[in-house]
Design a protein around this motif. Structure first.
Motif, mmCIF file in Angstrom:
data_model
loop_
_atom_site.group_PDB
_atom_site.id
_atom_site.type_symbol
_atom_site.label_atom_id
_atom_site.label_comp_id
_atom_site.label_asym_id
_atom_site.label_seq_id
_atom_site.Cartn_x
_atom_site.Cartn_y
_atom_site.Cartn_z
ATOM 1 N N TYR A 169 0.839 -1.189 0.000
ATOM 2 C CA TYR A 169 0.000 0.000 0.000
ATOM 3 C C TYR A 169 0.882 1.250 0.000
ATOM 4 O O TYR A 169 1.726 1.443 0.878
ATOM 5 N N LEU A 170 0.657 2.103 -0.991
ATOM 6 C CA LEU A 170 1.378 3.370 -1.082
ATOM 7 C C LEU A 170 0.588 4.512 -0.453
ATOM 8 O O LEU A 170 1.168 5.508 -0.041
ATOM 9 N N SER A 171 -0.713 4.380 -0.412
ATOM 10 C CA SER A 171 -1.578 5.373 0.220
ATOM 11 C C SER A 171 -2.899 4.678 0.504
ATOM 12 O O SER A 171 -3.076 3.488 0.211
ATOM 13 N N ARG A 172 -3.858 5.424 1.073
ATOM 14 C CA ARG A 172 -5.139 4.828 1.402
ATOM 15 C C ARG A 172 -5.956 4.486 0.158
ATOM 16 O O ARG A 172 -6.951 3.778 0.231
ATOM 17 N N ARG A 173 -5.574 4.966 -1.026
ATOM 18 C CA ARG A 173 -6.319 4.696 -2.247
ATOM 19 C C ARG A 173 -5.492 4.012 -3.331
ATOM 20 O O ARG A 173 -5.995 3.794 -4.423
ATOM 21 N N PHE A 174 -4.237 3.670 -3.050
ATOM 22 C CA PHE A 174 -3.376 3.187 -4.131
ATOM 23 C C PHE A 174 -2.494 2.069 -3.598
ATOM 24 O O PHE A 174 -1.896 2.203 -2.520
#
Length: 263
Positions: A226-231
């Motif tokens: 996970y790179l961010s909460r959406r990606f």
């Protein structure tokens, strides 16, 4: 006349003193008001490390424009991944790494911990779109997925793959169930099981051949980061077992890299 004026001034001064005392008591001892533009509910902390670097943006590539020294007060505004937006003295607003905020104390003198993101908010994002590129038994493949998360550990995906080879092309359409045993890990492994169809189109130029349609069973494993909460990025190994009408069934190995966007 003089006595009446003195009495009036005496009561006026006493009233002003009582009003100031009440305001101070209501405000609380040692209250520090935030600078203009900073929300009143922003958390106020005091730096107890030798210094804290404040950057112009949430990344090490941004320049440092201010250094908060020992004893300086900071207002914590919001978090973005492992960075926190802060306001320091003289209305200096910038970004600080969470790793540099290990020695900050609140107004009550207690140590304040800023949590690192654990992507627990992914539990509220049920749908995701995915795109991938890889190798499908020696052919170049491109894929797309539409997924729905039922629980933090269990999700289902509709998967479509187009593979282009030297001797034949193929399209695969499948539905798969994915199990993530550790969904909150930044590197989160998963296992999958599915079924669908595989359509093979030979690239024949002399003899006409028909397309072949086979039932496909799917097993595989992969890992998401996970790179961010959406990606999230993902790498995957899949085994496609084709139930053909010929004497022998066919096994196809697929490797792919891709990304998911959570909606």
């Amino acid at each position: 006349m003089f006595s009446l004026r003195s009495t009036f001034l005496h009561f006026l001064c006493a009233g002003l003193l009582l009003g100031l005392s009440a305001a101070a008591a209501a405000s609380g001892p040692g209250l520090t008001l935030p600078p203009e533009g900073v929300p009143v509910d922003a958390e106020l902390v005091t730096v107890r490390s030798p210094y804290v670097n404040i950057y112009t943006g949430p990344g090490r590539g941004y320049p440092i424009f201010h250094v908060a020294e020992y004893g300086e007060k900071l207002w914590l505004l919001k978090r973005r991944t492992d960075w926190v937006k802060v306001t320091a003295r003289r209305d200096k607003t910038g970004w600080v790494r969470i790793a540099d905020l290990q020695e900050i104390y609140g107004e009550d003198g207690e140590l304040v911990r800023v949590p690192l993101p654990d992507f627990s908010d992914l539990d509220t994002q049920h749908f995701h779109l995915g795109f991938s590129y890889g190798d499908f038994a020696g052919a170049s493949s491109m894929g797309a997925t539409l997924g729905y998360r039922f629980t933090p550990n269990l999700s289902v995906e509709l998967r479509a793959t187009q593979a282009v080879g030297d001797f034949s092309d193929s399209q695969t359409y499948q539905v798969a169930v994915l199990h993530q045993p550790f969904p909150r890990w930044k590197l989160s492994p998963y296992f999958m099981l599915g079924t669908g169809i595989n359509i093979t189109s030979p690239n024949a130029t002399i003899v006409a051949t028909e397309d072949r349609r086979d039932t496909a069973m799917l097993t595989g494993l992969g890992v998401k980061t996970y790179l961010s909460r959406r990606f999230a990025l993902r790498a995957e190994y899949a085994n496609h077992y084709l139930l053909t009408s010929r004497e022998n069934n066919q096994e196809i190995v697929e490797w792919k890299l891709g990304f998911d966007v959570y909606l």
